[in-house]
Scaffold this motif. Structure first.
Motif, mmCIF file in Angstrom:
data_model
loop_
_atom_site.group_PDB
_atom_site.id
_atom_site.type_symbol
_atom_site.label_atom_id
_atom_site.label_comp_id
_atom_site.label_asym_id
_atom_site.label_seq_id
_atom_site.Cartn_x
_atom_site.Cartn_y
_atom_site.Cartn_z
ATOM 1 N N ASP A 6 0.837 -1.202 0.000
ATOM 2 C CA ASP A 6 0.000 0.000 0.000
ATOM 3 C C ASP A 6 0.870 1.250 0.000
ATOM 4 O O ASP A 6 1.739 1.415 0.869
ATOM 5 C CB ASP A 6 -0.904 0.028 1.244
ATOM 6 C CG ASP A 6 -1.975 -1.031 1.197
ATOM 7 O OD1 ASP A 6 -2.520 -1.285 0.102
ATOM 8 O OD2 ASP A 6 -2.288 -1.615 2.255
ATOM 9 N N GLU A 8 0.735 5.700 -1.413
ATOM 10 C CA GLU A 8 -0.166 6.825 -1.654
ATOM 11 C C GLU A 8 0.432 7.762 -2.697
ATOM 12 O O GLU A 8 1.649 7.959 -2.753
ATOM 13 C CB GLU A 8 -0.398 7.609 -0.360
ATOM 14 C CG GLU A 8 -1.082 6.791 0.707
ATOM 15 C CD GLU A 8 -1.193 7.494 2.048
ATOM 16 O OE1 GLU A 8 -1.968 7.004 2.883
ATOM 17 O OE2 GLU A 8 -0.525 8.530 2.255
ATOM 18 N N TRP A 10 0.549 11.650 -3.836
ATOM 19 C CA TRP A 10 0.368 12.981 -3.248
ATOM 20 C C TRP A 10 0.751 14.076 -4.235
ATOM 21 O O TRP A 10 1.636 13.886 -5.072
ATOM 22 C CB TRP A 10 1.263 13.142 -2.021
ATOM 23 C CG TRP A 10 0.789 12.424 -0.802
ATOM 24 C CD1 TRP A 10 0.795 11.073 -0.584
ATOM 25 C CD2 TRP A 10 0.243 13.017 0.366
ATOM 26 N NE1 TRP A 10 0.289 10.804 0.661
ATOM 27 C CE2 TRP A 10 -0.045 11.972 1.278
ATOM 28 C CE3 TRP A 10 -0.008 14.330 0.759
ATOM 29 C CZ2 TRP A 10 -0.591 12.209 2.538
ATOM 30 C CZ3 TRP A 10 -0.545 14.560 2.012
ATOM 31 C CH2 TRP A 10 -0.836 13.506 2.886
ATOM 32 N N LEU A 97 -3.291 14.381 -0.384
ATOM 33 C CA LEU A 97 -3.443 12.965 -0.698
ATOM 34 C C LEU A 97 -4.436 12.846 -1.850
ATOM 35 O O LEU A 97 -5.577 13.294 -1.745
ATOM 36 C CB LEU A 97 -3.936 12.189 0.523
ATOM 37 C CG LEU A 97 -4.283 10.720 0.326
ATOM 38 C CD1 LEU A 97 -3.089 9.933 -0.200
ATOM 39 C CD2 LEU A 97 -4.793 10.123 1.624
ATOM 40 N N TRP A 100 -5.044 6.333 -3.230
ATOM 41 C CA TRP A 100 -4.446 5.169 -2.575
ATOM 42 C C TRP A 100 -3.982 4.225 -3.672
ATOM 43 O O TRP A 100 -4.661 4.030 -4.688
ATOM 44 C CB TRP A 100 -5.465 4.466 -1.693
ATOM 45 C CG TRP A 100 -5.805 5.220 -0.444
ATOM 46 C CD1 TRP A 100 -4.980 5.983 0.329
ATOM 47 C CD2 TRP A 100 -7.087 5.266 0.184
ATOM 48 N NE1 TRP A 100 -5.666 6.500 1.398
ATOM 49 C CE2 TRP A 100 -6.964 6.070 1.332
ATOM 50 C CE3 TRP A 100 -8.318 4.717 -0.109
ATOM 51 C CZ2 TRP A 100 -8.028 6.327 2.189
ATOM 52 C CZ3 TRP A 100 -9.375 4.976 0.743
ATOM 53 C CH2 TRP A 100 -9.221 5.774 1.880
ATOM 54 N N HIS A 102 -2.708 0.317 -4.346
ATOM 55 C CA HIS A 102 -2.686 -1.044 -3.786
ATOM 56 C C HIS A 102 -2.088 -1.991 -4.826
ATOM 57 O O HIS A 102 -2.795 -2.466 -5.704
ATOM 58 C CB HIS A 102 -4.093 -1.499 -3.411
ATOM 59 C CG HIS A 102 -4.812 -0.566 -2.486
ATOM 60 N ND1 HIS A 102 -4.391 -0.326 -1.192
ATOM 61 C CD2 HIS A 102 -5.905 0.195 -2.669
ATOM 62 C CE1 HIS A 102 -5.219 0.533 -0.614
ATOM 63 N NE2 HIS A 102 -6.135 0.872 -1.493
ATOM 64 N N SER A 129 4.665 6.464 1.521
ATOM 65 C CA SER A 129 4.235 5.272 2.229
ATOM 66 C C SER A 129 3.476 5.717 3.469
ATOM 67 O O SER A 129 4.068 6.274 4.391
ATOM 68 C CB SER A 129 5.445 4.431 2.623
ATOM 69 O OG SER A 129 5.037 3.304 3.337
ATOM 70 N N GLN A 131 1.279 7.956 5.974
ATOM 71 C CA GLN A 131 1.238 9.396 6.204
ATOM 72 C C GLN A 131 2.628 10.009 6.312
ATOM 73 O O GLN A 131 2.777 11.135 6.762
ATOM 74 C CB GLN A 131 0.421 9.701 7.469
ATOM 75 C CG GLN A 131 -1.055 9.367 7.321
ATOM 76 C CD GLN A 131 -1.737 10.255 6.304
ATOM 77 O OE1 GLN A 131 -1.452 11.439 6.194
ATOM 78 N NE2 GLN A 131 -2.654 9.691 5.535
#
Length: 147
Positions: A6, A8, A10, A97, A100, A102, A129, A131
């Motif tokens: 997982d 993110e 940004w 953000l 996501w 995956h 990765s 927050q």
């Protein structure tokens, strides 16, 4: 159950607000990954933004001056208890953000992740990765499949 990595997607700090779902769509089109891999997020201010802003102020009280200045410049309410103002300030200061990510924890997932990482770098976005404030480099993303 298949293990996933997982991450993110940004925006960079000082970037105007973006629609995460549109950015995710652009990413999917450019990298040919499925919607289950890149999930775009909407910008929805809520109470956690106020809590986060309070934590930022506690770490550095001078940030409150920057918050009030930002709100004035943007025509926003300058009360830290305003969810919209708090969320917009945090997004401007730290990045937003947008999606996501995956990825399957298998070689195909690694290839997808590297493709998304390259697209992000070329498009003015960063991969993180969780927050973490730290943007991951391509080699750091690749290393997530090593262990």
């Amino acid at each position: 159950m298949q293990r996933v990595v997982d991450l993110e997607l940004w925006s960079l700090p000082k970037t105007p607000l973006l629609e995460g779902k549109a950015v995710a769509q652009a990413c999917r089109l450019a990298t040919n990954v499925s919607p289950e891999i890149v999930l775009g997020l909407s910008f929805v201010p809520d109470e956690k933004d106020i809590t986060n802003l309070d934590l930022i102020f506690a770490e550095n009280p001078l940030i409150e001056i920057a918050f009030k200045s930002f709100c004035r410049e943007q025509g926003l309410a300058s009360e830290p208890s305003n969810t919209n103002s708090a969320a917009r300030f945090i997004a401007s200061s730290e990045g937003q953000l947008l999606a996501w990510l995956h990825f399957p924890a298998e070689p195909a997932g690694k290839s997808m992740a590297l493709s998304v990482c390259r697209w992000a770098a070329n498009s003015g976005y960063v991969i993180r990765s969780g927050q973490s404030e730290h943007a991951l480099s391509e080699s750091e993303v690749e290393a997530l499949w090593e262990g």
